[in-house]
Scaffold this motif. Structure first.
Motif, PDB file in Angstrom:
ATOM      1  N   THR A 126      16.152   6.904  40.387  1.00 26.73           N
ATOM      2  CA  THR A 126      15.377   7.712  41.332  1.00 26.73           C
ATOM      3  C   THR A 126      13.901   7.340  41.203  1.00 26.73           C
ATOM      4  O   THR A 126      13.471   6.776  40.193  1.00 26.73           O
ATOM      5  CB  THR A 126      15.518   9.225  41.060  1.00 26.73           C
ATOM      6  OG1 THR A 126      14.929   9.518  39.783  1.00 26.73           O
ATOM      7  CG2 THR A 126      16.985   9.678  41.091  1.00 26.73           C
ATOM      8  N   ALA A 127      13.129   7.709  42.210  1.00 24.98           N
ATOM      9  CA  ALA A 127      11.689   7.439  42.189  1.00 24.98           C
ATOM     10  C   ALA A 127      11.014   8.181  41.038  1.00 24.98           C
ATOM     11  O   ALA A 127      10.158   7.628  40.348  1.00 24.98           O
ATOM     12  CB  ALA A 127      11.061   7.826  43.528  1.00 24.98           C
ATOM     13  N   ASP A 128      11.411   9.449  40.823  1.00 22.21           N
ATOM     14  CA  ASP A 128      10.818  10.221  39.730  1.00 22.21           C
ATOM     15  C   ASP A 128      11.121   9.599  38.372  1.00 22.21           C
ATOM     16  O   ASP A 128      10.242   9.505  37.518  1.00 22.21           O
ATOM     17  CB  ASP A 128      11.322  11.669  39.760  1.00 22.21           C
ATOM     18  CG  ASP A 128      10.767  12.460  40.945  1.00 22.21           C
ATOM     19  OD1 ASP A 128       9.724  12.037  41.513  1.00 22.21           O
ATOM     20  OD2 ASP A 128      11.371  13.486  41.303  1.00 22.21           O
ATOM     21  N   LEU A 149       6.256   1.387  44.374  1.00 20.57           N
ATOM     22  CA  LEU A 149       5.814   2.170  43.218  1.00 20.57           C
ATOM     23  C   LEU A 149       5.369   1.269  42.070  1.00 20.57           C
ATOM     24  O   LEU A 149       4.361   1.536  41.415  1.00 20.57           O
ATOM     25  CB  LEU A 149       6.936   3.104  42.747  1.00 20.57           C
ATOM     26  CG  LEU A 149       7.301   4.247  43.683  1.00 20.57           C
ATOM     27  CD1 LEU A 149       8.518   5.005  43.157  1.00 20.57           C
ATOM     28  CD2 LEU A 149       6.112   5.184  43.870  1.00 20.57           C
ATOM     29  N   ILE A 182      16.593  -0.681  37.587  1.00 23.57           N
ATOM     30  CA  ILE A 182      16.777   0.332  38.625  1.00 23.57           C
ATOM     31  C   ILE A 182      18.152   0.068  39.221  1.00 23.57           C
ATOM     32  O   ILE A 182      18.341  -0.844  40.028  1.00 23.57           O
ATOM     33  CB  ILE A 182      15.661   0.241  39.690  1.00 23.57           C
ATOM     34  CG1 ILE A 182      14.291   0.316  39.020  1.00 23.57           C
ATOM     35  CG2 ILE A 182      15.841   1.342  40.730  1.00 23.57           C
ATOM     36  CD1 ILE A 182      13.138  -0.047  39.934  1.00 23.57           C
ATOM     37  N   PHE A 196      17.550   5.906  46.937  1.00 25.25           N
ATOM     38  CA  PHE A 196      16.382   5.114  46.609  1.00 25.25           C
ATOM     39  C   PHE A 196      16.733   3.671  46.934  1.00 25.25           C
ATOM     40  O   PHE A 196      17.884   3.344  47.149  1.00 25.25           O
ATOM     41  CB  PHE A 196      16.108   5.300  45.110  1.00 25.25           C
ATOM     42  CG  PHE A 196      14.743   4.888  44.644  1.00 25.25           C
ATOM     43  CD1 PHE A 196      13.601   5.206  45.344  1.00 25.25           C
ATOM     44  CD2 PHE A 196      14.622   4.188  43.458  1.00 25.25           C
ATOM     45  CE1 PHE A 196      12.350   4.827  44.878  1.00 25.25           C
ATOM     46  CE2 PHE A 196      13.378   3.820  42.986  1.00 25.25           C
ATOM     47  CZ  PHE A 196      12.243   4.140  43.695  1.00 25.25           C
ATOM     48  N   CYS A 252      16.158  -4.716  39.816  1.00 26.31           N
ATOM     49  CA  CYS A 252      16.467  -3.612  40.723  1.00 26.31           C
ATOM     50  C   CYS A 252      17.610  -3.950  41.665  1.00 26.31           C
ATOM     51  O   CYS A 252      17.625  -5.020  42.276  1.00 26.31           O
ATOM     52  CB  CYS A 252      15.203  -3.304  41.537  1.00 26.31           C
ATOM     53  SG  CYS A 252      15.355  -1.897  42.651  1.00 26.31           S
ATOM     54  N   PRO A 255      11.168   0.677  48.294  1.00 30.40           N
ATOM     55  CA  PRO A 255      10.351   1.792  47.788  1.00 30.40           C
ATOM     56  C   PRO A 255      10.043   1.651  46.290  1.00 30.40           C
ATOM     57  O   PRO A 255       8.946   1.991  45.849  1.00 30.40           O
ATOM     58  CB  PRO A 255      11.211   3.031  48.058  1.00 30.40           C
ATOM     59  CG  PRO A 255      12.135   2.630  49.155  1.00 30.40           C
ATOM     60  CD  PRO A 255      12.391   1.168  48.953  1.00 30.40           C
ATOM     61  N   ALA A 256      10.991   1.127  45.518  1.00 29.88           N
ATOM     62  CA  ALA A 256      10.758   0.905  44.083  1.00 29.88           C
ATOM     63  C   ALA A 256       9.660  -0.136  43.887  1.00 29.88           C
ATOM     64  O   ALA A 256       8.768   0.040  43.042  1.00 29.88           O
ATOM     65  CB  ALA A 256      12.043   0.456  43.400  1.00 29.88           C
ATOM     66  N   LEU A 259      11.808   6.476  37.814  1.00 35.54           N
ATOM     67  CA  LEU A 259      11.066   5.213  37.748  1.00 35.54           C
ATOM     68  C   LEU A 259       9.627   5.461  37.324  1.00 35.54           C
ATOM     69  O   LEU A 259       9.109   4.804  36.418  1.00 35.54           O
ATOM     70  CB  LEU A 259      11.114   4.499  39.102  1.00 35.54           C
ATOM     71  CG  LEU A 259      10.232   3.258  39.239  1.00 35.54           C
ATOM     72  CD1 LEU A 259      10.599   2.190  38.212  1.00 35.54           C
ATOM     73  CD2 LEU A 259      10.326   2.698  40.652  1.00 35.54           C
ATOM     74  N   ASN A 260       8.963   6.413  37.978  1.00 36.14           N
ATOM     75  CA  ASN A 260       7.576   6.726  37.620  1.00 36.14           C
ATOM     76  C   ASN A 260       7.463   7.193  36.176  1.00 36.14           C
ATOM     77  O   ASN A 260       6.541   6.799  35.459  1.00 36.14           O
ATOM     78  CB  ASN A 260       6.983   7.770  38.569  1.00 36.14           C
ATOM     79  CG  ASN A 260       6.484   7.148  39.847  1.00 36.14           C
ATOM     80  OD1 ASN A 260       5.881   6.078  39.832  1.00 36.14           O
ATOM     81  ND2 ASN A 260       6.727   7.814  40.965  1.00 36.14           N
TER      82      ASN A 260
END
Length: 188
Positions: free
Chosen positions: A99-101, A132, A71, A124, A117, A128-129, A103-104
């Motif tokens: 980004t979070a999206d 998730l 990340i 981001f 990360c 927050p990472a 990453l998911n």
């Protein structure tokens, strides 16, 4: 010993030049573009990498490659991190997301051995990472690699579940941290 010292000095100079270039806005984005297909059907389930499976200078098959989810918003920093990992590990597969999206999507698409990360990202961040990543059923070691992080911030992050942190100015410590976290994770 002199040859190794000269090599280390050249690498340090190159690293410093790359960081100056990044600081002055001369970095380029290379690698996989967000949303680029990776043939999900071809994904193979592989066992996690175990310490000793990959030794520096040895041969490693694709099945033994360390799978790193990175990340990181900077392609140049990602290359520096990857180069350091390849010094101590023979085979490394990675994907860089920022980004979070993304990453998911990466977590859904493939099994990973470790997450590396950056602490600060434009949209981001590491905490927050981490949240998730920790929502997933399998435990993934999570290491922060950051250019600047206060000791108090790093300690607080570790209390929240970060396994280790490495400063970008001391990337030589990264491979040992990764190996240690893999060993600890395999012992769980």
């Amino acid at each position: 010993p002199d040859e190794r010292t000269n090599t280390d000095a050249l690498i340090d100079l190159a690293d410093a030049a790359l960081y100056r270039a990044k600081k002055n806005g001369r970095n380029q984005v290379v690698g996989r573009k967000p949303g680029e297909s990776t043939e999900l059907a071809a994904r193979e389930a592989r066992p996690p990498v175990k310490p000793g499976m990959i030794e520096a200078g040895g041969e490693a098959s694709a099945a033994q490659a360390l799978r790193v989810l990175m990340i990181e918003d900077s392609a140049m920093d990602a290359e520096l991190i990857l180069r350091e990992l390849k010094r101590g590990l023979t085979a490394v597969e990675y994907e860089r997301v920022d980004t979070a999206d993304a990453l998911n999507a990466a977590l859904d698409r493939q099994d990973w051995d470790i997450v590396i990360c950056d602490y600060h990202l434009p949209s981001f961040g590491a905490l927050p990472a981490l949240e998730l990543v920790r929502q997933r059923p399998d435990y993934l070691p999570f290491i922060i690699v950051s250019g600047v992080i206060r000791e108090e911030t790093a300690v607080e992050a570790m209390k929240l579940g970060v396994d280790d942190y490495v400063l970008k100015s001391n990337l030589a410590r990264l491979t040992a941290a990764v190996k240690r976290e893999l060993e600890t994770n395999n012992a769980r």
